[in-house]
Scaffold this motif. Sequence first.
Motif, short mmCIF file in Angstrom:
data_model
loop_
_atom_site.label_atom_id
_atom_site.label_comp_id
_atom_site.label_asym_id
_atom_site.label_seq_id
_atom_site.Cartn_x
_atom_site.Cartn_y
_atom_site.Cartn_z
N UNK A 180 -61.40 -18.13 -53.90
CA UNK A 180 -61.92 -18.70 -55.14
C UNK A 180 -63.44 -18.62 -55.08
N UNK A 181 -64.02 -17.77 -55.92
CA UNK A 181 -65.48 -17.66 -55.94
C UNK A 181 -66.05 -18.26 -57.22
N UNK A 182 -65.15 -18.67 -58.11
CA UNK A 182 -65.61 -19.16 -59.42
C UNK A 182 -65.98 -20.65 -59.39
N UNK A 183 -65.24 -21.43 -58.65
CA UNK A 183 -65.49 -22.88 -58.66
C UNK A 183 -66.82 -23.18 -57.98
N UNK A 184 -67.62 -24.03 -58.61
CA UNK A 184 -68.90 -24.40 -58.02
C UNK A 184 -68.87 -25.77 -57.39
N UNK A 185 -67.95 -26.61 -57.86
CA UNK A 185 -67.87 -27.94 -57.26
C UNK A 185 -66.46 -28.50 -57.35
N UNK A 186 -66.18 -29.42 -56.44
CA UNK A 186 -64.90 -30.14 -56.44
C UNK A 186 -65.22 -31.62 -56.53
N UNK A 187 -64.58 -32.31 -57.44
CA UNK A 187 -64.82 -33.74 -57.61
C UNK A 187 -63.52 -34.50 -57.39
N UNK A 188 -63.62 -35.63 -56.71
CA UNK A 188 -62.47 -36.53 -56.63
C UNK A 188 -62.29 -37.16 -58.01
N UNK A 189 -61.03 -37.28 -58.43
CA UNK A 189 -60.75 -37.91 -59.72
C UNK A 189 -59.94 -39.18 -59.48
N UNK A 190 -60.12 -40.16 -60.35
CA UNK A 190 -59.36 -41.39 -60.19
C UNK A 190 -59.04 -42.01 -61.53
N UNK A 191 -57.88 -42.63 -61.58
CA UNK A 191 -57.47 -43.41 -62.75
C UNK A 191 -56.93 -44.73 -62.20
N UNK A 192 -57.54 -45.83 -62.60
CA UNK A 192 -57.17 -47.14 -62.03
C UNK A 192 -56.37 -47.96 -63.01
N UNK A 193 -55.10 -48.18 -62.69
CA UNK A 193 -54.26 -49.04 -63.55
C UNK A 193 -54.57 -50.49 -63.21
N UNK A 194 -54.95 -51.26 -64.21
CA UNK A 194 -55.45 -52.61 -63.99
C UNK A 194 -54.44 -53.65 -64.47
#
Length: 696
Positions: A180-194
Amino acid sequence: MSNVPEIFGSMVFSEAVMQARLPHATYKEVVHAIHHDKRLTPEIATVVATAMKNWAVEKGATHFTHWFQPMTGVTAEKHDSFIHPTGDGLAIMEFSGKELVQGEPDASSFPSGGLRATFEARGYTAWDPTSYAFVKDGVLYIPTAFVSYTGEALDKKTPLLRSMQALNKQAIRILRLFGDTASESVRATAGAEQEYFLVDKSVYDRRKDLIYTGRTLFGARPPKGQEMEDHYFGAIKPRVAAFMKELNDELWKLGVVAKTEHNEVAPAQHELAPLFSTVNIAADHNQLTMELMRTIAKRHGMECLLHEKPFAGVNGSGKHNNWSMATDTGENLLEPGDTPAENAQFLLFLCAVLKAVNEYQDLLRISVATAGNDHRLGANEAPPAILSVYVGDELEGVLNAIMNDEAYSSAGKEPFKVGVSVLPRFPKDSTDRNRTSSFAFTGNKFEFRMPGSAQSISEANIVLNTAVAEELRRFADRLEAADDFDAELHDLIRETVKENMRIVFNGNGYDESWVVEAERRGLLNLRTTPEALPYYLHEKNIRLFEGNKVFTETEMRARYEIMQENYAKTIRIEAMTTSDMVRKDILPAVSAYGGMLAKTLTAKKALPGVDTSYEEAALKRLSELTAMTSKAADTLDEAIMQSNDITACEELSNFCRDKIFATMSELRICVDEMETITSAKYWPYPTYGEMLFSVR
Ligand code: ADP
Ligand code: MG
């Protein structure tokens, strides 16, 4: 009906607003900085500040604040007005680049765990341009990180951002290996059920325990609790619906994608789930959500209870943290792919998570260890205090096939070979069945179910991001050095599965037999906060955080002390509230009722042949109970006094749990029994029934 597209994000200085209001070159630089963790030059900051201020003033703002998340668990803000006098009796609205980028709140009163002596009170807030500024109640809020004069993290955002950088760095190395040469960054994602409770203000105001501690310290079982399970997903009462509508509107204006809402299992319990986002934004948004829940409930004559266990005997509240990793090109790295090659990459990321949870069980447990959450973890509705990963039967079959070099039943007769064999499709539904797992794979993300409802999600995500980054780093080191990538990958995955399979558990996490089985597997079962916390400073954990540049050892030692202190403080406040309620309200009320019974008894005794068994029995039992309660209150007060002299933090939290909390629990048994015998007219507090069914 609210016009959602019109109000959504209307109070947010978003990328769209920036694009419309900033000179094109400036906008480009800002966006680049946001996506590549770059700093902005002072010149750019000045341009952004002016545009931001003009926009905020149009939205009714007169003040700005650097909004931050100190170690108290709630957010902090100090408002400064934009007003600058011009010397001629007039004033203009001004906001400089320096004011945007850096603030200097007096830091002396925030917890620092000894990092910053009170005489060296300087702390700095630094703008986090990756989380958008917004206007709320006439104030421009600028999300910031909070650090000491010498650069140590004093908050929850700084290490979260650092952990995201660590994960980004290692995940990109892995992606490059897969071409993979296209991706420039990876971010953690989160969804918090409250999860949260709503009670009427009239009952809340009469419960000192709710006011001082957030939970009920006493209360006999109500005639009706959650046993009928008629509340779960039940019709939402008009008053609650009105609250939810206003909450949604306000959240939407701030760009928080509140998505689903429903009644929870316990009476008066509800849940709100947002759409997921990048983890630092999700953390900011969850703090905003909790704050707005509180203030909006008040506007509707209610109080929102965010405590993990407001009521004994009914379900507590958690905050399920859904977590994954995504590239800037929009690929979810925990989504199984369609081709064997995509599946190999998916399996490698999956392995990193399995290994991270197995090796850093202690840190994940600590990330959710609070006095409030101790009531919940291991109790009947929540995951146990044991970490385990649920992967579902199909994925477990695949992992077993890989581990044993066997064929996977539905995928042919050949031994399962990573990168060559085809993974079966995992229907999403079949993965979400197990509600008793502490860490469950739900098709394309993991759901960490241990965090407490009142907690910031930063703690859990700092550990998750860092531990997964560490495993990815080791994987990348090995794979980058390999001559035959495919062979090495196959071996790596096979070994990793083999070594970490003990963490995989698909059974019932609430079952007693799991505790025994987990112990046999050598998994940790850290039941209470004081039991869990000392693991924080173990050598391997210090190496993890230092190696990934998330915490220095000094920062960890400071945090350790703050966590210990928070536990002890919480228990001591509860103990003092207990003592106060018992001495000032409960004992006097029961004694007065006893006096009334005694008077009736004497009067009745004068009448020949009248049965006085009720008065006698009640009076006898109440007298025994008041004597026991009063004695326990003395023991409690003495323990509180003794605790003042304990200086070592471990010793203090153990004392708080073993002496203070244990005495409170004994006391509660007596008081709850007294409540069942005492006339409702004399009982000084609203009952459980009155509180749980107060919103009608
Ligand atoms: P599903 O029913 O598809 O499992 P839910 O509606 O239960 O999804 O989602 C629960 C939470 O998980 C929501 O807050 C959702 O935004 C979040 N979520 C979904 N996908 C991801 C992801 N890739 N990363 C983080 N959180 C996610
Ligand atoms: Mg869910």
